[in-house]
Design a protein around this motif. Structure first.
Motif, mmCIF file in Angstrom:
data_model
loop_
_atom_site.group_PDB
_atom_site.id
_atom_site.type_symbol
_atom_site.label_atom_id
_atom_site.label_comp_id
_atom_site.label_asym_id
_atom_site.label_seq_id
_atom_site.Cartn_x
_atom_site.Cartn_y
_atom_site.Cartn_z
ATOM 1 N N ILE A 33 58.404 38.996 28.001
ATOM 2 C CA ILE A 33 57.797 38.731 26.698
ATOM 3 C C ILE A 33 56.348 38.294 26.881
ATOM 4 O O ILE A 33 55.446 38.736 26.154
ATOM 5 N N LEU A 34 56.094 37.414 27.854
ATOM 6 C CA LEU A 34 54.728 36.975 28.114
ATOM 7 C C LEU A 34 53.830 38.153 28.483
ATOM 8 O O LEU A 34 52.703 38.274 27.997
ATOM 9 N N GLN A 35 54.334 39.029 29.333
ATOM 10 C CA GLN A 35 53.560 40.203 29.726
ATOM 11 C C GLN A 35 53.284 41.096 28.517
ATOM 12 O O GLN A 35 52.171 41.596 28.333
ATOM 13 N N GLY A 36 54.319 41.291 27.696
ATOM 14 C CA GLY A 36 54.155 42.125 26.514
ATOM 15 C C GLY A 36 53.143 41.540 25.538
ATOM 16 O O GLY A 36 52.346 42.277 24.939
ATOM 17 N N LEU A 37 53.166 40.228 25.368
ATOM 18 C CA LEU A 37 52.209 39.577 24.478
ATOM 19 C C LEU A 37 50.786 39.722 25.000
ATOM 20 O O LEU A 37 49.865 40.061 24.246
ATOM 21 N N ALA A 38 50.594 39.447 26.293
ATOM 22 C CA ALA A 38 49.253 39.542 26.874
ATOM 23 C C ALA A 38 48.701 40.958 26.736
ATOM 24 O O ALA A 38 47.529 41.155 26.371
ATOM 25 N N GLU A 39 49.538 41.956 27.007
ATOM 26 C CA GLU A 39 49.093 43.343 26.918
ATOM 27 C C GLU A 39 48.783 43.738 25.473
ATOM 28 O O GLU A 39 47.776 44.412 25.200
ATOM 29 N N ALA A 40 49.645 43.316 24.544
ATOM 30 C CA ALA A 40 49.430 43.666 23.139
ATOM 31 C C ALA A 40 48.151 43.030 22.606
ATOM 32 O O ALA A 40 47.357 43.686 21.911
ATOM 33 N N ILE A 41 47.929 41.758 22.918
ATOM 34 C CA ILE A 41 46.726 41.073 22.435
ATOM 35 C C ILE A 41 45.476 41.704 23.044
ATOM 36 O O ILE A 41 44.469 41.925 22.360
ATOM 37 N N HIS A 42 45.537 42.020 24.335
ATOM 38 C CA HIS A 42 44.395 42.674 24.986
ATOM 39 C C HIS A 42 44.103 44.030 24.350
ATOM 40 O O HIS A 42 42.947 44.343 24.015
ATOM 41 N N ASN A 43 45.143 44.829 24.165
ATOM 42 C CA ASN A 43 44.954 46.174 23.619
ATOM 43 C C ASN A 43 44.438 46.149 22.185
ATOM 44 O O ASN A 43 43.571 46.957 21.811
ATOM 45 N N GLU A 44 44.952 45.232 21.379
ATOM 46 C CA GLU A 44 44.455 45.118 20.009
ATOM 47 C C GLU A 44 43.028 44.576 19.998
ATOM 48 O O GLU A 44 42.217 44.938 19.147
#
Length: 256
Positions: A33-44
């Motif tokens: 979940i942490l990885q997914g959040l970091a990637e999503a925030i970076h990509n957005e």
């Protein structure tokens, strides 16, 4: 990642990106979940079509229960520990680096890393049931990685109160008075109306002006990539102690 193991989802509409996370254990934060959040925030953050970001979790009672106890107790080496706690560092750093204003929707209680997420947001809107607790010391570690974000938002005195009295909940009103929450609403409907209003306003505002504001808001945090890595290493070492393992097992049993 399916619902059984949690998820991170992204929805875009009219320049507003809503990032939602979920985990069946009270929206706790395992590594995926942490990885997914970091990637999503970076990509957005690097998406030119995104004018503002809303960070939210699913459900009604708990915004985020913090670190996954199952993963904490499974850590066997300092390297594994640093890697796990670096997940929180990556999310916080992604939030501070994103040029958009990030609004956090805090619909329920915040524990540990959840307090860190609320603090790393640029504007947090919460309900009256969104009490807060930094429980890390109670399980033998400390809020080392989220600490800089929390201290930055509510200053050292309030942060130290949360960090020291790790078994005590502070009411949402306390969190608002200290500056963690910008707004507090009695009902979820009122909170969501306010979030929609603010996100719509920001989506129609000057991108360049908001970017410059974000630089000002986060001035002095340029060293956080290294700082939070070092903090993750501290937590990664402490989590290996037998006393901490025992405390974590006790907490797991209480939640069953």
């Amino acid at each position: 990642m399916n619902n059984e193991h949690g998820y991170v989802s992204v929805h875009r509409s009219h320049g507003i990106s809503t990032i939602e996370f979920f985990h069946p254990q009270s929206n706790s934060l395992p590594g995926k979940i942490l990885q997914g959040l970091a990637e999503a925030i970076h990509n957005e953050g690097i998406n030119a079509d995104v004018k503002t970001i809303i960070l939210r979790s699913a459900g009604e009672k708990v915004f985020c229960a913090g670190a996954s106890f199952e993963e904490l107790v499974a850590i066997k080496t300092e390297t594994e520990g640093e890697q796990f706690f670096s997940g929180f560092a990556h999310v916080i750093n992604a939030m501070r680096k994103a040029p958009q204003i990030i609004i956090a929707r805090i619909q329920g209680k915040c524990v540990g890393g959840g307090v860190g997420l609320a603090a790393a947001a640029d504007y947090a809107i919460a309900t009256s049931g969104a009490d807060v607790k930094l429980s890390e010391l109670a399980v033998g570690i400390g809020p080392f990685v989220v600490g800089p974000a929390v201290e930055r938002k509510i200053e050292l005195s309030a942060f130290s109160q949360l960090a020291i009295d790790a078994s005590n909940w502070r009411p949402a009103e306390w969190a608002k008075q200290k500056g963690l929450y910008a707004e507090l609403h009695a009902e979820i409907e009122g909170m969501d109306e306010s979030i929609h209003r603010l996100a719509t306003f920001l989506s129609q505002s000057s991108v360049d002006a908001m970017k410059e504001l974000k630089h000002i808001f986060w001035y002095g945090t340029e060293h956080w990539d290294e700082l939070l890595r070092k903090r993750a290493a501290i937590s990664g070492k402490l989590v290996l102690s037998e006393q901490t393992k025992h405390f974590i097992e006790q907490f797991k049993n209480k939640r069953k």
